[in-house]
Design a protein around this motif. Structure first.
Motif, short mmCIF file in Angstrom:
data_model
loop_
_atom_site.label_atom_id
_atom_site.label_comp_id
_atom_site.label_asym_id
_atom_site.label_seq_id
_atom_site.Cartn_x
_atom_site.Cartn_y
_atom_site.Cartn_z
N GLY A 99 40.79 62.29 8.59
CA GLY A 99 42.09 61.93 8.03
C GLY A 99 43.17 61.65 9.07
N ALA A 100 43.19 62.41 10.16
CA ALA A 100 44.21 62.18 11.19
C ALA A 100 43.97 60.84 11.88
CB ALA A 100 44.21 63.32 12.20
N LEU A 101 42.71 60.51 12.12
CA LEU A 101 42.40 59.21 12.74
C LEU A 101 42.68 58.06 11.78
CD1 LEU A 101 39.06 60.10 14.57
CD2 LEU A 101 41.31 59.72 15.61
N LEU A 102 42.33 58.21 10.52
CA LEU A 102 42.58 57.15 9.54
C LEU A 102 44.08 56.91 9.38
CD1 LEU A 102 39.90 58.12 6.88
CD2 LEU A 102 39.87 56.11 8.38
N ALA A 103 44.88 57.96 9.48
CA ALA A 103 46.34 57.83 9.33
C ALA A 103 46.93 56.90 10.39
CB ALA A 103 47.00 59.20 9.39
N ARG A 104 46.27 56.78 11.52
CA ARG A 104 46.76 55.88 12.58
C ARG A 104 46.75 54.42 12.15
NH1 ARG A 104 43.59 58.20 17.90
NH2 ARG A 104 44.50 60.29 17.86
N GLN A 105 45.93 54.09 11.17
CA GLN A 105 45.84 52.70 10.70
C GLN A 105 46.88 52.40 9.61
OE1 GLN A 105 43.63 52.84 13.52
NE2 GLN A 105 43.69 50.81 12.64
N ILE A 106 47.62 53.42 9.22
CA ILE A 106 48.65 53.27 8.18
C ILE A 106 49.99 53.10 8.88
CG2 ILE A 106 49.77 54.36 6.20
CD1 ILE A 106 47.05 55.91 5.81
#
Length: 187
Positions: free
Chosen positions: A132-139
């Protein structure tokens, strides 16, 4: 097993973009996607049953099954990892019928949902659970657009760049989970 292809698509998705994607392909999404989990799905379907529209334009829309954590100072959004998709199964066919072209989550889907994906020419995509923390970087931007009282489960409009997913179920009935299980048994 077929070679994995990579697609860069813009959301909302066109019918042509969806038709080009096959189970097993990687899909990087740029554009606008919407968050919705169980409580939001329940409300959306109740609204549809009353003849009311969804709180966003469903044509070509992508829904991400996520309830993000609150952002820390300077962040657009907190951790934003996918939730288990099966909890949305009873609502998914009704939402897909409105023109939604892809849903993102994790885990298996029911036979009813797999049939609805083919019927409504929509995709089931997965993103990596626990990242989730890594995916949030794409937001790059996030704002609540409906059901604010649901807190993390409110519907948010997210602006994403190269949001990473893998297609599990395509519009042709392809099933990457089944293919993976077959390959495992042959090994």
């Amino acid at each position: 097993m077929a070679e994995q292809r990579v697609h860069r698509v813009t959301a909302p998705l066109s019918d042509e973009a969806v038709a080009a994607i096959r189970a097993g392909d990687r899909v990087l999404i740029t554009g606008i996607i919407y968050t919705a989990r169980d409580a939001a799905h329940k409300r959306m379907v109740e609204s549809l049953e009353r003849g009311e529209p969804l709180p966003f334009d469903p044509k070509g829309a992508v829904i991400y099954y996520v309830g993000p954590t609150p952002p820390k100072p300077g962040q657009v959004i907190g951790s934003a990892g996918p939730t288990t998709s099966v909890r949305m199964d009873k609502y998914t066919p009704a939402v897909l019928a409105q023109g939604v072209k892809a849903v993102i989550g994790k885990g298996y889907r029911s036979e009813e949902v797999k049939k609805a994906l083919v019927q409504y020419r929509s995709l089931y995509l997965v993103s990596t659970g626990g990242a989730g923390a890594l995916l949030a970087r794409q937001i790059k931007a996030a704002r609540v657009i409906a059901y604010e009282d649901l807190g993390p489960e409110a519907i948010r409009e997210l602006q994403v760049v190269d949001f990473p997913t893998v297609c599990i179920h395509d519009i042709y009935g392809g099933d990457q989970y089944a293919e993976g299980q077959k390959a495992w048994k042959l090994a």
